[in-house]
Write a protein that holds these residues in place. Structure first.
Motif, PDB file in Angstrom:
ATOM      1  N   VAL A  27     -29.217  11.227 -35.735  1.00 33.64           N
ATOM      2  CA  VAL A  27     -29.890  10.294 -36.642  1.00 33.64           C
ATOM      3  C   VAL A  27     -31.003   9.589 -35.877  1.00 33.64           C
ATOM      4  CG1 VAL A  27     -27.833   9.910 -38.060  1.00 33.64           C
ATOM      5  CG2 VAL A  27     -28.322   8.361 -36.188  1.00 33.64           C
ATOM      6  N   GLU A  28     -31.949   9.035 -36.590  1.00 33.42           N
ATOM      7  CA  GLU A  28     -33.032   8.254 -35.990  1.00 33.42           C
ATOM      8  C   GLU A  28     -32.463   6.876 -35.709  1.00 33.42           C
ATOM      9  OE1 GLU A  28     -35.483   5.568 -36.088  1.00 33.42           O
ATOM     10  OE2 GLU A  28     -35.953   6.748 -34.324  1.00 33.42           O
ATOM     11  N   CYS A  29     -32.144   6.608 -34.463  1.00 34.71           N
ATOM     12  CA  CYS A  29     -31.382   5.414 -34.114  1.00 34.71           C
ATOM     13  C   CYS A  29     -32.088   4.099 -34.417  1.00 34.71           C
ATOM     14  CB  CYS A  29     -30.949   5.464 -32.654  1.00 34.71           C
ATOM     15  SG  CYS A  29     -29.460   6.467 -32.399  1.00 34.71           S
ATOM     16  N   ARG A  30     -33.385   4.006 -34.197  1.00 34.34           N
ATOM     17  CA  ARG A  30     -34.067   2.744 -34.479  1.00 34.34           C
ATOM     18  C   ARG A  30     -33.919   2.374 -35.946  1.00 34.34           C
ATOM     19  NH1 ARG A  30     -38.019   0.634 -31.158  1.00 34.34           N
ATOM     20  NH2 ARG A  30     -38.172   1.638 -29.144  1.00 34.34           N
ATOM     21  N   ALA A  31     -34.217   3.304 -36.816  1.00 35.93           N
ATOM     22  CA  ALA A  31     -34.109   3.039 -38.253  1.00 35.93           C
ATOM     23  C   ALA A  31     -32.657   2.814 -38.659  1.00 35.93           C
ATOM     24  CB  ALA A  31     -34.724   4.189 -39.047  1.00 35.93           C
ATOM     25  N   THR A  58     -21.456   4.994 -35.748  1.00 35.39           N
ATOM     26  CA  THR A  58     -22.776   5.569 -35.472  1.00 35.39           C
ATOM     27  C   THR A  58     -23.747   4.478 -35.035  1.00 35.39           C
ATOM     28  OG1 THR A  58     -22.418   7.393 -37.017  1.00 35.39           O
ATOM     29  CG2 THR A  58     -24.703   6.895 -36.443  1.00 35.39           C
ATOM     30  N   ALA A  59     -23.703   3.335 -35.703  1.00 41.62           N
ATOM     31  CA  ALA A  59     -24.572   2.217 -35.324  1.00 41.62           C
ATOM     32  C   ALA A  59     -24.238   1.728 -33.910  1.00 41.62           C
ATOM     33  CB  ALA A  59     -24.435   1.079 -36.331  1.00 41.62           C
ATOM     34  N   ARG A  60     -22.961   1.692 -33.566  1.00 42.72           N
ATOM     35  CA  ARG A  60     -22.552   1.269 -32.223  1.00 42.72           C
ATOM     36  C   ARG A  60     -23.105   2.225 -31.170  1.00 42.72           C
ATOM     37  NH1 ARG A  60     -19.441   2.650 -28.449  1.00 42.72           N
ATOM     38  NH2 ARG A  60     -18.385   4.297 -29.593  1.00 42.72           N
ATOM     39  N   ARG A  61     -22.964   3.529 -31.433  1.00 46.17           N
ATOM     40  CA  ARG A  61     -23.482   4.516 -30.484  1.00 46.17           C
ATOM     41  C   ARG A  61     -25.002   4.417 -30.351  1.00 46.17           C
ATOM     42  NH1 ARG A  61     -20.695   9.176 -33.143  1.00 46.17           N
ATOM     43  NH2 ARG A  61     -18.529   8.651 -32.853  1.00 46.17           N
ATOM     44  N   CYS A  62     -25.665   4.242 -31.492  1.00 46.47           N
ATOM     45  CA  CYS A  62     -27.118   4.085 -31.459  1.00 46.47           C
ATOM     46  C   CYS A  62     -27.502   2.826 -30.697  1.00 46.47           C
ATOM     47  CB  CYS A  62     -27.678   4.028 -32.886  1.00 46.47           C
ATOM     48  SG  CYS A  62     -27.867   5.639 -33.669  1.00 46.47           S
ATOM     49  N   TYR A  63     -26.784   1.745 -30.926  1.00 47.17           N
ATOM     50  CA  TYR A  63     -27.051   0.476 -30.242  1.00 47.17           C
ATOM     51  C   TYR A  63     -26.950   0.677 -28.729  1.00 47.17           C
ATOM     52  CZ  TYR A  63     -27.023  -4.607 -29.598  1.00 47.17           C
ATOM     53  OH  TYR A  63     -27.339  -5.891 -29.231  1.00 47.17           O
ATOM     54  N   GLU A  64     -25.897   1.353 -28.309  1.00 53.27           N
ATOM     55  CA  GLU A  64     -25.708   1.614 -26.879  1.00 53.27           C
ATOM     56  C   GLU A  64     -26.824   2.491 -26.329  1.00 53.27           C
ATOM     57  OE1 GLU A  64     -21.815   3.289 -26.439  1.00 53.27           O
ATOM     58  OE2 GLU A  64     -20.817   1.354 -26.736  1.00 53.27           O
TER      59      GLU A  64
END
Length: 107
Positions: A27-31, A58-64
């Motif tokens: 996924v596009e993590c920033r968005a 998914t948001a947690r992984r993207c945040y990291e």
């Protein structure tokens, strides 16, 4: 496009094709992190009792992956966008729209 509709459009665009089994790198993590901030604010302001745990993961992984210096402002931007849209559209209408457009996230 007005800024008030940008996060809404991003959130719709990210979640409609989103497969729960996709890892954060798909996924596009920033968005995604900004959308997560938007929908978490909605979950707090609306009468939703459930928030999809796979979206949170998914948001947690993207945040990291992004790091807090990048991800935290994106979360706050999503939250602030929800607040602005709620002020313009009203809480009842905004919550109803989110419940209809994002049943895979909030209930």
């Amino acid at each position: 496009m007005a800024k008030g509709h940008l996060v809404w459009s991003v959130a719709c665009g990210l979640l409609l094709p989103f497969s729960i089994s996709e890892p954060s790198h798909a996924v596009e993590c920033r968005a995604f992190v900004q959308m997560h901030g938007f929908l978490r604010a909605a979950a707090n302001q609306c009468t939703f009792t459930q928030y999809n745990p796979e979206i949170i993961e998914t948001a947690r992984r993207c945040y990291e992956r992004l790091g807090s210096e990048t991800a935290a402002p994106l979360m706050f931007a999503g939250r602030d966008e929800f607040k602005r849209m709620m002020e313009l559209r009203g809480q009842h209408r905004m919550c109803a729209d989110i419940g209809l457009k994002f049943p895979m996230v909030v209930r």
